[in-house]
Design an enzyme around this catalytic site. Sequence first.
Site, PDB file in Angstrom:
ATOM      1  N   GLY A  38       0.835  -1.205   0.000  1.00 51.30           N
ATOM      2  CA  GLY A  38       0.000   0.000   0.000  1.00 51.30           C
ATOM      3  C   GLY A  38       0.867   1.251   0.000  1.00 51.30           C
ATOM      4  O   GLY A  38       2.093   1.182   0.186  1.00 51.30           O
ATOM      5  N   THR A  46       1.878  -0.049  10.885  1.00 50.77           N
ATOM      6  CA  THR A  46       0.948  -0.132  12.023  1.00 50.77           C
ATOM      7  C   THR A  46       0.297  -1.513  12.061  1.00 50.77           C
ATOM      8  O   THR A  46       0.255  -2.167  13.104  1.00 50.77           O
ATOM      9  CB  THR A  46      -0.127   0.968  11.894  1.00 50.77           C
ATOM     10  OG1 THR A  46       0.539   2.228  11.825  1.00 50.77           O
ATOM     11  CG2 THR A  46      -1.094   0.953  13.055  1.00 50.77           C
ATOM     12  N   ILE A 111       5.875  -0.902   0.341  1.00 53.50           N
ATOM     13  CA  ILE A 111       4.950  -0.282  -0.623  1.00 53.50           C
ATOM     14  C   ILE A 111       4.712  -1.261  -1.777  1.00 53.50           C
ATOM     15  O   ILE A 111       3.607  -1.471  -2.211  1.00 53.50           O
ATOM     16  CB  ILE A 111       5.509   1.055  -1.169  1.00 53.50           C
ATOM     17  CG1 ILE A 111       5.655   2.078  -0.038  1.00 53.50           C
ATOM     18  CG2 ILE A 111       4.579   1.604  -2.246  1.00 53.50           C
ATOM     19  CD1 ILE A 111       6.202   3.431  -0.487  1.00 53.50           C
ATOM     20  N   SER A 112       5.787  -1.865  -2.273  1.00 47.15           N
ATOM     21  CA  SER A 112       5.735  -2.812  -3.405  1.00 47.15           C
ATOM     22  C   SER A 112       4.704  -2.352  -4.438  1.00 47.15           C
ATOM     23  O   SER A 112       3.675  -3.003  -4.619  1.00 47.15           O
ATOM     24  CB  SER A 112       5.481  -4.242  -2.929  1.00 47.15           C
ATOM     25  OG  SER A 112       4.570  -4.336  -1.869  1.00 47.15           O
ATOM     26  N   GLY A 166       9.875  11.020  -7.990  1.00 47.06           N
ATOM     27  CA  GLY A 166       9.484   9.609  -8.066  1.00 47.06           C
ATOM     28  C   GLY A 166       8.879   9.111  -6.777  1.00 47.06           C
ATOM     29  O   GLY A 166       9.173   7.992  -6.332  1.00 47.06           O
TER      30      GLY A 166
HETATM   31  N1  LIG Z   1      10.372   8.023  -3.693  1.00 46.51           N
HETATM   32  C1  LIG Z   1       9.793   7.367  -2.685  1.00 46.51           C
HETATM   33  N2  LIG Z   1       8.642   6.680  -2.882  1.00 46.51           N
HETATM   34  C2  LIG Z   1       8.076   6.016  -1.871  1.00 46.51           C
HETATM   35  N3  LIG Z   1       8.580   5.958  -0.596  1.00 46.51           N
HETATM   36  C3  LIG Z   1       9.741   6.616  -0.354  1.00 46.51           C
HETATM   37  C4  LIG Z   1      10.382   7.339  -1.378  1.00 46.51           C
HETATM   38  N4  LIG Z   1      11.511   7.902  -0.846  1.00 46.51           N
HETATM   39  C5  LIG Z   1      11.563   7.536   0.448  1.00 46.51           C
HETATM   40  N5  LIG Z   1      10.498   6.757   0.747  1.00 46.51           N
HETATM   41  C6  LIG Z   1      10.327   6.121   2.074  1.00 46.51           C
HETATM   42  O1  LIG Z   1      10.651   4.745   1.875  1.00 46.51           O
HETATM   43  C7  LIG Z   1       9.636   3.896   2.386  1.00 46.51           C
HETATM   44  C8  LIG Z   1       9.229   2.845   1.353  1.00 46.51           C
HETATM   45  O2  LIG Z   1      10.173   1.866   1.219  1.00 46.51           O
HETATM   46  P1  LIG Z   1       9.765   0.472   0.546  1.00 46.51           P
HETATM   47  O3  LIG Z   1      10.970  -0.371   0.613  1.00 46.51           O
HETATM   48  O4  LIG Z   1       8.535  -0.041   1.195  1.00 46.51           O
HETATM   49  O5  LIG Z   1       9.433   0.912  -0.956  1.00 46.51           O
HETATM   50  S1  LIG Z   1       9.296   0.010  -2.274  1.00 46.51           S
HETATM   51  O6  LIG Z   1       8.484  -1.167  -1.913  1.00 46.51           O
HETATM   52  O7  LIG Z   1      10.641  -0.384  -2.708  1.00 46.51           O
HETATM   53  O8  LIG Z   1       8.631   0.864  -3.269  1.00 46.51           O
HETATM   54  C9  LIG Z   1       8.439   4.769   2.685  1.00 46.51           C
HETATM   55  O9  LIG Z   1       7.996   4.316   3.949  1.00 46.51           O
HETATM   56  P2  LIG Z   1       6.465   4.057   4.310  1.00 46.51           P
HETATM   57  O10 LIG Z   1       5.900   5.417   4.570  1.00 46.51           O
HETATM   58  O11 LIG Z   1       6.552   3.232   5.565  1.00 46.51           O
HETATM   59  O12 LIG Z   1       5.777   3.325   3.205  1.00 46.51           O
HETATM   60  C10 LIG Z   1       8.955   6.186   2.681  1.00 46.51           C
HETATM   61  O13 LIG Z   1       9.142   6.620   4.006  1.00 46.51           O
HETATM   62  N1  LIG Z   2      -5.923   2.144  11.209  1.00 47.27           N
HETATM   63  C1  LIG Z   2      -5.458   3.356  11.474  1.00 47.27           C
HETATM   64  N2  LIG Z   2      -6.241   4.308  11.993  1.00 47.27           N
HETATM   65  C2  LIG Z   2      -5.766   5.539  12.235  1.00 47.27           C
HETATM   66  N3  LIG Z   2      -4.483   5.928  12.017  1.00 47.27           N
HETATM   67  C3  LIG Z   2      -3.669   5.021  11.499  1.00 47.27           C
HETATM   68  C4  LIG Z   2      -4.097   3.695  11.186  1.00 47.27           C
HETATM   69  N4  LIG Z   2      -3.053   3.016  10.669  1.00 47.27           N
HETATM   70  C5  LIG Z   2      -2.021   3.871  10.658  1.00 47.27           C
HETATM   71  N5  LIG Z   2      -2.386   5.076  11.166  1.00 47.27           N
HETATM   72  C6  LIG Z   2      -1.504   6.246  11.328  1.00 47.27           C
HETATM   73  O1  LIG Z   2      -1.081   6.631  10.031  1.00 47.27           O
HETATM   74  C7  LIG Z   2       0.281   6.976  10.031  1.00 47.27           C
HETATM   75  C8  LIG Z   2       1.039   6.134   9.002  1.00 47.27           C
HETATM   76  O2  LIG Z   2       0.991   4.775   9.403  1.00 47.27           O
HETATM   77  P1  LIG Z   2       2.164   3.776   9.058  1.00 47.27           P
HETATM   78  O3  LIG Z   2       1.809   2.479   9.686  1.00 47.27           O
HETATM   79  O4  LIG Z   2       3.487   4.366   9.399  1.00 47.27           O
HETATM   80  O5  LIG Z   2       2.008   3.677   7.469  1.00 47.27           O
HETATM   81  P2  LIG Z   2       3.006   3.073   6.386  1.00 47.27           P
HETATM   82  O6  LIG Z   2       3.857   2.044   7.069  1.00 47.27           O
HETATM   83  O7  LIG Z   2       2.094   2.488   5.344  1.00 47.27           O
HETATM   84  O8  LIG Z   2       3.771   4.247   5.873  1.00 47.27           O
HETATM   85  C9  LIG Z   2       0.773   6.786  11.473  1.00 47.27           C
HETATM   86  O9  LIG Z   2       0.736   8.029  12.132  1.00 47.27           O
HETATM   87  C10 LIG Z   2      -0.242   5.851  12.066  1.00 47.27           C
HETATM   88  O10 LIG Z   2      -0.389   6.040  13.454  1.00 47.27           O
END
Ligand SMILES: Nc1ncnc2c1ncn2[C@@H]1O[C@H](COP(=O)(O)OS(=O)(=O)O)[C@@H](OP(=O)(O)O)[C@H]1O
Ligand SMILES: Nc1ncnc2c1ncn2[C@@H]1O[C@H](COP(=O)(O)OP(=O)(O)O)[C@@H](O)[C@H]1O
Length: 213
Positions: A38, A46, A111-112, A166
Site C-alpha cells: 500500500g 501499524t 509499498i511494493s 518519483g
Molecule cells: N520516492 C519514494 N517513494 C516512496 N517511498 C519513499 C520514497 N523515498 C523515500 N520513501 C520512504 O521509503 C519507504 C518505502 O520503502 P519500501 O521499501 O517499502 O518501498 S518500495 O516497496 O521499494 O517501493 C516509505 O515508507 P512508508 O511510509 O513506511 O511506506 C517512505 O518513508
Molecule cells: N488504522 C489506522 N487508523 C488511524 N491511524 C492510522 C491507522 N493506521 C495507521 N495510522 C496512522 O497513520 C500513520 C502512518 O501509518 P504507518 O503504519 O506508518 O504507514 P506506512 O507504514 O504504510 O507508511 C501513522 O501516524 C499511524 O499512526
Amino acid sequence: MSSAMGSPTNVFWHECAVGKGERQKLVNQQGCVVWITGLSGSGKSTLACSLNRELHSRGKLSYVLDGDNVRHGLNKNLGFSPEDRTENIRRVGEVSKLFADAGLICIASLISPYRKDRDACRALMTDANFIEAMLLSVFMNIPLEVCERRDTKGLYKLARAGKIKGFTGIDDPYEPPLNCEIKIEQKNGVCPTPCDMAAQVVSYLDGNGFLRA
Ligand SMILES: Nc1ncnc2c1ncn2[C@@H]1O[C@H](COP(=O)(O)OS(=O)(=O)O)[C@@H](OP(=O)(O)O)[C@H]1O
Ligand SMILES: Nc1ncnc2c1ncn2[C@@H]1O[C@H](COP(=O)(O)OP(=O)(O)O)[C@@H](O)[C@H]1O
C-alpha cells in the site's frame, strides 16, 4: 564459477535432514508470508506491528520485515528507481521465503507498488509441489488523500514541492493488486483500528489453517 546473472552454475541444492513439516510441528503453525502492500502512510507498519503483537500473544512466532527497516541494512544500497524497487522486493521476497520455510509467519511490509514485482514474489512462494500457497497479500486500500493528510514523515509535502522525485502516488505509480486475499478499507470514511486490522488478518490465518501444524 558462477554466472553474473540468472541461475548459478556448478552450484547444487543440498537437502537437510530436518524438513519444514517437522519445524512446523515444533512451533504448531504453518510457515507463510503475509505481504502488506500500500501507499506510504496507508498503515502498513501499524498493521505489521499490531499483527505481530496479536500473533505473539497467541503463542505464534512471527517476524516483521519492514521496507523502511530493511533499507537500513540488507537493502541500504538501493534507492527508489523502478529497478531498485524491483530488487528491493525480490530480496525481501527471497528472505521472506526462507523465514516461511523456517516455520515462521513472516510479515513483509513494503509499498511494493508494481504488480509485476508482487506477482514475481507470489510465484516464488508457491511451494515446490504447487499445492499450498504460502503468500497472503494484504492490500491497504486507503485513499491517497488520507495518506497524504497523515504525512507523518513530511514526505508527501516534499514530493508535492518537487523536492523528492518519483514518490509513490505523486509522480510514481501505485498499481493496486488484482488478486489480494485481504483488503483493509475505510467504512463510512473511518479506518479500522490497528486491532481490528490485525483481527481481520488473524481471522484469515486461523480460518485457513495457518495457526496450527
Ligand atoms: N520516492 C519514494 N517513494 C516512496 N517511498 C519513499 C520514497 N523515498 C523515500 N520513501 C520512504 O521509503 C519507504 C518505502 O520503502 P519500501 O521499501 O517499502 O518501498 S518500495 O516497496 O521499494 O517501493 C516509505 O515508507 P512508508 O511510509 O513506511 O511506506 C517512505 O518513508
Ligand atoms: N488504522 C489506522 N487508523 C488511524 N491511524 C492510522 C491507522 N493506521 C495507521 N495510522 C496512522 O497513520 C500513520 C502512518 O501509518 P504507518 O503504519 O506508518 O504507514 P506506512 O507504514 O504504510 O507508511 C501513522 O501516524 C499511524 O499512526
